[in-house]
Structure formats: structure tokens, C-alpha cells
Enzyme design. Structure first.
Site, short mmCIF file in Angstrom:
data_model
loop_
_atom_site.label_atom_id
_atom_site.label_comp_id
_atom_site.label_asym_id
_atom_site.label_seq_id
_atom_site.Cartn_x
_atom_site.Cartn_y
_atom_site.Cartn_z
N HIS A 133 0.74 -1.15 0.00
CA HIS A 133 -0.02 -0.03 0.09
C HIS A 133 0.97 1.43 0.00
O HIS A 133 0.77 2.27 -0.73
CB HIS A 133 -0.95 0.01 1.17
N GLU A 134 1.85 1.43 0.94
CA GLU A 134 2.60 2.48 1.13
C GLU A 134 3.50 2.59 -0.26
O GLU A 134 3.72 3.81 -0.49
CB GLU A 134 3.34 2.50 2.38
N HIS A 142 1.81 4.49 -2.73
CA HIS A 142 1.85 6.10 -2.56
C HIS A 142 3.26 6.49 -3.24
O HIS A 142 3.24 7.49 -3.89
CB HIS A 142 1.57 6.33 -1.18
N HIS A 185 3.17 6.92 -6.85
CA HIS A 185 2.52 7.98 -7.27
C HIS A 185 3.57 9.35 -7.15
O HIS A 185 3.24 10.02 -7.98
CB HIS A 185 1.18 8.08 -6.43
#
Ligand SMILES: [Zn+2]
Length: 705
Positions: free
Chosen positions: A495-496, A499, A502
């Protein structure tokens, strides 16, 4: 979780008591005043000392205010360049110091940094007011905004101008002088209250400890016992075992300990943080925060705080948020009740007649998982050695986007646990720097997050590559004991990393709109979508190797994980959504809250029919998303659910076209990851998928349809 630093900050009268020469001497030694000669301009962590921050903050604010005054008083007609671009380029010193400081107060703090934070946070908020309440500056922005159609702006410039105009209006630039004075006062209060709230959470989390004897360890696996012994040693207890409210300590204990009283004690330690009626109690702070926010919103003409913050989101009214929540809640609650009843049966079978309580849930869930799916968390962990999982994220980034990560050892770090990587494109071009810092220590906030030390930008041909960081709290390997992640920890890591991608794959022009600078209820989409790959068989085959034998995870186990995919989803959804409702309850009041936060929370939970067996994922006392920042994720904890609508639907495209399909990945990269916040969020989604997201994917995935 995603953290975005205040991009802009600044000015307060300087009250330096140093003589000019002392000041100059200090500046030459203070790395914030220098051009960083480190590789890739990574902050020179080895040279930065605690005493460097304050002066740099003060001078940084003063410098930016001068720059702003120059923009505001420019005698030339306003143009995009002399107003918007000029402001995007301002605040160099302040950005440098803020980025390092706020990263470290989360990842590696100490009393001195906390002290500075207390002093500087309200002043930064005042600085921001000094910029966004500047009438001359606003007049220029508004003039540009009013003639935006004639300015021949790029799509990104038009979005940026719109953002700034909104930002001024939201800051109160259009208010009267008296109202603006009130606004400054409220902002100062929000800032101080939220800093105090965050400090209390940290103090409460570190304070609680449960010290146990040899005889209290029944049911615990060896690795959990070892971790308990290690924690005891660290805290100076000889021959004892310590468990704490830090999640890597809490969850294994309440999952395996057969001692119900001890499970209750530890779980209560966790859920009562900030609610112990002592000097770190957060109930009154939360109430005040909600009330000051309401006052601020109403000063700006909104009826509630939620109405005010949601204007910046995809779901831009409280009705739209409740509409989403209410669509999912009944099915989730029903599923959770079924799960609870099954646990009660399981307990009865073992001769225990109990009502399932929050300290029982993990314990019986684990048993049911074993019985129904023959799946044991301890069977999975050996395949999830932290290094292997990290490697998995790199492999995935390579397969989807052709990226490569190479560890560098000659770059300054703020702690030995940090690992620094150069990140390259498919064609070998350097596109960013990635810092990972995955292991627990007490100087770190709880949870896991992504942040930036430098945002990507490309103004006037000046190409700046991003410096991105991931931070977590996984158990650190010790001696011969490797760090083996749980399923949910491995998911968090992916998940991290989403980010981080991104931030790293951003290809924007202006820094304030690049990377993860998107609406809050969109920003979890690129992170959550990565979670989909973690336990896909094709993906596991690439990274999930046994830490001792090196064997890839056996098909049979992969199959079991897949079958258990929807296990406990009622619980997970209810726990999360209850916190979302609580957050919305605090921020949709139209009158100041006069009852205590304890009572308020109880009423909010009664209203949604919350069950005793589950506690909201965040209770008021430690709801940092909602309260440890002047705005933060307030009226925004629902964002994960809105992002999930998109992530479930987006992953559908990979399911249809192939898990590592290049074309789908390229479209995703082009329309979502590279675009930052330069477009309307729904427009970006539609550009990627060819249509708006379908809601059903979310229900299907959670097994609620
Ligand atoms: Zn996140």
C-alpha cells in the site's frame, strides 16, 4: 496513510536576540542555508542538528513573506508567470527546513524536536494566513482567475490557478478585516490543539506496558514470546516479558494468548489511549477541535466543517459521503454479526460461554480461520520475510512500469535503519530517490506512511526529481530472527509503496500540484490498488520465498490464502466504517458540541447500531487522522472507501487484461500516476478506464453481494 506537508508557510516578525555576526556565523554552519552538495540533493542528515531548525524556520518565513510582498506589490499587470509561477518558486529555505523537520518529527523525533514543533506549528499557520489573507496578492490571483479563459493556459496551469483562487477564498481572503483577525485566531487555536492532541497520542502509546511472568504466556508462539522478552530487556525488566499497545506487539498477543483477562487488559490499554482522564487525555481537545473547526467553517459561510473541507474532494458534500457509507454499512454490519455469532459458537464448543468482546475477536477469528480455511498465519509468515516483500514491490514496479531500484550506501541517513535507493525509468533515466524506513522504534509515530522530502517539478526547464519516503513500524530483525511479516503487514507495505510510486512517477510542471497532491478521497486509490497484487498467485511466485529453505510458497498454501480472501471482511469493514461515521459525526454538527467527547462518541455509535464486539478502528482519544492536524483527514476518513471504489474497479482492468499487462499499466501510469492533481480526479479516472468506476466491484471483493 499519506502525509502531505504544508507546502507553504511563513511570516512572523523576527525577534532575534543574536548580534549580526553571531547570526552570520550560525548561517554558514547551518546546512539549511547552503546548497546541498549531497548526492541527488538528499538532505545532509548527518550535518543537520536540532538547533538548526528554529533559525531556518524564522528566516525561511521572513524570506517567503518578502517574496510574497514583492509579488503582491508588483506594478506590472498580473500575469500567470509573475504571480502564480512566482509564488510556486517562492519559499525555498522554508520548504527545505519544513520538509526535513516534519518528516523527522514523524519518523525520528525527540523531545527537542517536539518542543520546536509546539512553538513552530502555530507560527507556520500564522505565516500561511499572512500569505493567503494578503489582499493585494488575492486581488492579482482573482484578476487572473476572472480572465482565465483569455489567458491561453495549459490544462495544468488552469487547474493550478483554480486551486489558488479557491485557496485564497477558503483562507478568508474575501472576508472583512475583523473577520480575518478572527480567522487568524481560530487557525492558531487549531494548530496548537492539534499538536497537543498528537503529542498525547504518542505519549499514551509509549506509556502503556503489560509486564508478564513466564506463566502468563500460554498460547503464544515462540516468536511472540521472544519479542516480549526483547521488549522487556529494552525496558530494563529482568526475566520478564513486556507487551505494549504498539500494533506489532498488540495483535500477535490478542490473537494467540489463551488468557482472556490479559487479552482484555492489553486491548483496553490500546483502545483507552487518550481516554484515561489523566494529563494525556484527549477528549476535551477533540471536542474543542471540532468546535473551533465549526466556527471557522461558519465564518466562511459554510454550515458545517464537513461542508467546508469537502468542497475540495471528489465527494463534495456530506450527503454524498453519507450516501456512500450508507450503501455499504448494512451489508457490512450483517456480515460482522454473522462472524461474531460464529465465534460465540466456537467458544461454546470449547466450553466457554461468553459474549464476544473486542479482546476476543482476534483470538477466535484465528481459530475459525484455521478450522474453516485450514490457514494459520504462522504458516504464511516464513514466506513473508520483510526483505522478500520489499523485493516484491520492486519486482512489481519493474514488471508494470519498467522501473528499477538500486540501493545506494554513500547517501546520508537520519538513522541506520533507513535504506536509500536510486530509481530509474525503463530507459535508465534517473527519475527519483526512494528512502525506506520500515522498522519500529519508539522515536517513530505508529502506523505506516509515505511522504516526500522534495516534490517532483519541472518549472521553466528546471527538472527536479522527487525524493520520496516510506516509513513503517514492522518488527526489526534481531540476531538470527528475521522479520517475518503478517499478511496485513505485507499488504501495508505494498500500500505505502503505491503512494511512493505516485510520488516517483509524477510528471508535472508545478510542485504544489504534482505527485500525491490530489483530493484526499482520491489519493488512496493508487496505494490501495497495489494491495491487489500482494497475494495473487502469479505475484507470490515472484517474491514469496521461505526464509530458511528459499522455496517458493507452495500452491496449496496459495490456494488457502485465496479461499480465505473474504474472511473477516465484515469485521474489517465495520471497524473501519465506524471510525468514518465517528469522524463525520464530529464534523457535521451545526452547533458547538456541549457534551463530553465520551458521550458524543457513544451517541454516534448508537446511531449506526454499532455492536459491542467491535470497537471503531479509531476511538476519539487516538483518532490522529481526524485530530492531530488542523485539517488532516478530518471529514475524510471515509476517503479510503471512496478510493476503494476506484481501486477495485481499476484492478478489474488488470484482471481482464493480465496482471502485468503493459498496455493497461501504461494507461494507468499515464492517466493517473504521472498526472498528480493536474486534472479533475474523475476526469483522470475516466481517461484511464474509459468510464466511471462501477461501485459493485467493492461489494463483490468484500463478499457482500
Ligand atoms: Zn494510504
Amino acid at each position: 496513510m499519506m502525509k502531505k506537508l504544508l507546502y507553504v508557510i511563513a511570516a512572523v516578525a523576527l525577534f532575534s536576540c543574536q548580534t549580526q555576526s553571531e547570526n552570520t556565523e550560525m548561517q554558514t554552519e547551518n546546512p539549511f542555508y547552503q546548497e546541498w552538495q549531497t548526492p541527488y540533493g538528499v538532505p545532509p542528515f548527518d550535518q543537520i542538528k536540532d538547533e538548526h531548525y528554529m533559525q531556518a524556520f524564522e528566516d525561511g518565513m521572513a524570506q517567503q513573506l518578502e517574496e510574497v510582498n514583492a509579488i503582491a506589490s508588483n506594478e506590472e499587470e498580473p500575469t500567470f508567470e509573475n504571480t502564480i509561477t512566482a509564488f510556486e518558486k517562492s519559499g525555498d529555505l522554508l520548504n527545505k527546513v519544513s520538509n526535513v523537520f516534519f518528516n523527522l518529527t514523524s519518523a525520528h523525533t525527540n523531545d527537542s524536536l517536539q518542543g520546536i514543533s509546539r512553538v513552530i506549528s502555530p507560527r507556520l499557520s500564522a505565516h500561511s494566513d499572512n500569505i493567503f489573507l494578503n489582499a493585494d496578492f488575492y486581488a492579482r490571483v482573482k484578476a487572473l482567475f476572472d480572465q482565465r479563459e483569455e489567458l491561453d493556459l495549459t490544462i495544468e496551469q488552469a487547474k493550478l490557478l483554480d486551486n489558488y483562487n479557491t485557496r485564497f477564498v477558503r483562507a478568508g481572503a474575501a472576508l472583512s478585516v475583523e473577520e480575518q483577525a478572527k480567522m487568524r485566531e481560530l487557525n492558531g487555536q487549531l494548530s496548537s490543539l492539534s499538536v497537543a492532541f498528537g503529542e498525547n497520542v504518542l505519549a499514551e502509546t509509549n506509556k502503556f506496558e503489560m509486564v508478564l511472568e513466564e506463566g502468563d504466556l500460554e498460547g503464544l508462539p515462540e516468536s511472540v514470546i521472544n519479542a516480549g522478552a526483547e521488549a522487556a530487556k529494552e525496558r530494563g525488566y529482568k526475566g520478564k516479558y513486556v507487551f505494549t499497545t504498539h500494533r506489532p506487539s498488540l495483535y500477535p498477543f490478542i490473537t494467540y494468548s489463551t488468557n482472556r483477562e490479559l487479552r482484555e487488559k492489553l486491548k483496553k490499554g490500546y483502545i483507552n489511549r487518550g481516554d484515561n482522564d489523566d494529563e494525556n487525555d484527549n477528549k476535551e481537545l477533540a471536542r474543542q477541535l471540532a468546535n473551533v473547526r465549526l466556527e471557522k467553517a461558519q465564518l466562511l459561510g459554510y454550515s458545517t466543517w464537513a461542508d467546508y473541507v469537502l468542497t475540495q474532494r471528489m465527494l463534495d458534500t456530506p450527503d454524498k459521503v453519507y450516501n456512500l457509507l450508507d450503501k455499504v454499512w448494512p451489508a457490512a454490519l450483517e456480515a460482522a454479526k454473522k462472524e461474531r455469532d460464529l465465534m460465540k459458537e466456537m467458544a461454546a464448543k470449547e466450553g466457554v460461554d461468553i459474549d464476544i468482546m473486542p479482546w476476543d475477536w482476534w483470538y477466535y477469528a484465528e481459530k475459525i480461520k484455521k478450522e474453516q480455511y485450514d490457514l494459520d498465519e504462522n504458516e504464511i509468515r516464513p514466506y513473508l520475510k520483510v526483505d522478500n516483500v520489499i523485493n516484491g514491490t520492486f519486482i512489481l514496479a519493474n514488471k508494470l512500469f519498467g522501473m528499477t531500484f538500486e540501493e545506494q550506501t554513500n547517501i546520508p541517513k537520519y538513522h541506520d535503519d533507513v535504506r536509500t535507493y536510486t530509481v530509474k525509468n525503463e530507459n535508465g533515466e534517473l527519475i527519483g530517490i526512494y528512502l525506506s524506513d520500515w522498522f519500529y522504534r519508539s522515536s517513530k509515530r505508529g502506523g505506516a506512511w509515505m511522504n516526500t522530502y522534495r516534490s517532483q517539478s519541472n518549472m521553466e526547464g528546471n527538472k527536479i526529481i522527487p525524493i520520496v519516503t516510506n516509513v513503517g513500524n514492522f518488527t526489526k530483525p534481531t540476531g538470527d530472527t528475521p522479520s517475518l511479516l503478517s499478511q496485513s503487514e505485507a499488504t501495508t507495505l505494498f500500500h505505502e509503496f503505491g503512494h511512493a510510486l505516485h510520488g516517483l512517477l509524477s510528471e508535472c510542471t508545478y510542485p504544489s500540484i504534482s505527485g500525491t497532491s490530489t483530493p484526499r478521497d482520491f489519493v488512496e486509490f493508487p496505494s490501495q490498488v497495489m494491495e491487489n497484487w500482494v497475494f495473487e498467485p502469479e505475484m507470490l511466485a515472484l517474491y514469496a520465498f521461505h526464509y530458511e529453505t528459499g522455496e517458493v510458497m507452495p500452491t496449496e498454501l496459495v490456494e488457502k490464502i485465496k479461499n480465505a480472501g473474504q474472511f473477516n471482511q465484515g469485521f474489517g469493514t465495520v471497524e473501519y466504517m465506524a471510525a468514518s461515521y465517528l469522524d463525520m459525526a464530529y464534523h457535521t454538527v451545526t452547533e458547538p458540541i456541549t457534551i463530553g467527547a465520551g458521550e458524543f462518541e457513544e451517541a454516534a455509535m448508537d446511531e449506526i447500531g454499532m455492536i459491542d464486539a467491535i470497537v471503531p478502528r479509531y476511538r476519539t482519544g487516538y483518532f490522529s487522522h481526524a485530530f492531530s492536524n488542523p485539517e488532516g483527514y478530518s471529514a475524510g476518513y471515509y476517503s479510503y472507501l471512496n478510493s476503494e471504489v476506484m481501486d477495485a474497479d481499476a484492478f478489474g482492468a488488470f484482471k481482464e487484461n493480465g496482471l502485468f499487462d503493459k498496455e493497461t499499466a501504461n494507461a494507468y501510469r499515464e492517466h493517473i500516476l504521472s498526472k498528480g492533481g493536474t486534472r479533475d480526479a474523475m476526469e483522470m479516472y475516466v481517461n484511464f478506464r474509459g468510464r466511471e468506476p462501477k461501485f459493485e466491484g467493492l461489494l463483490e471483493r468484500r463478499g457482500f453481494n
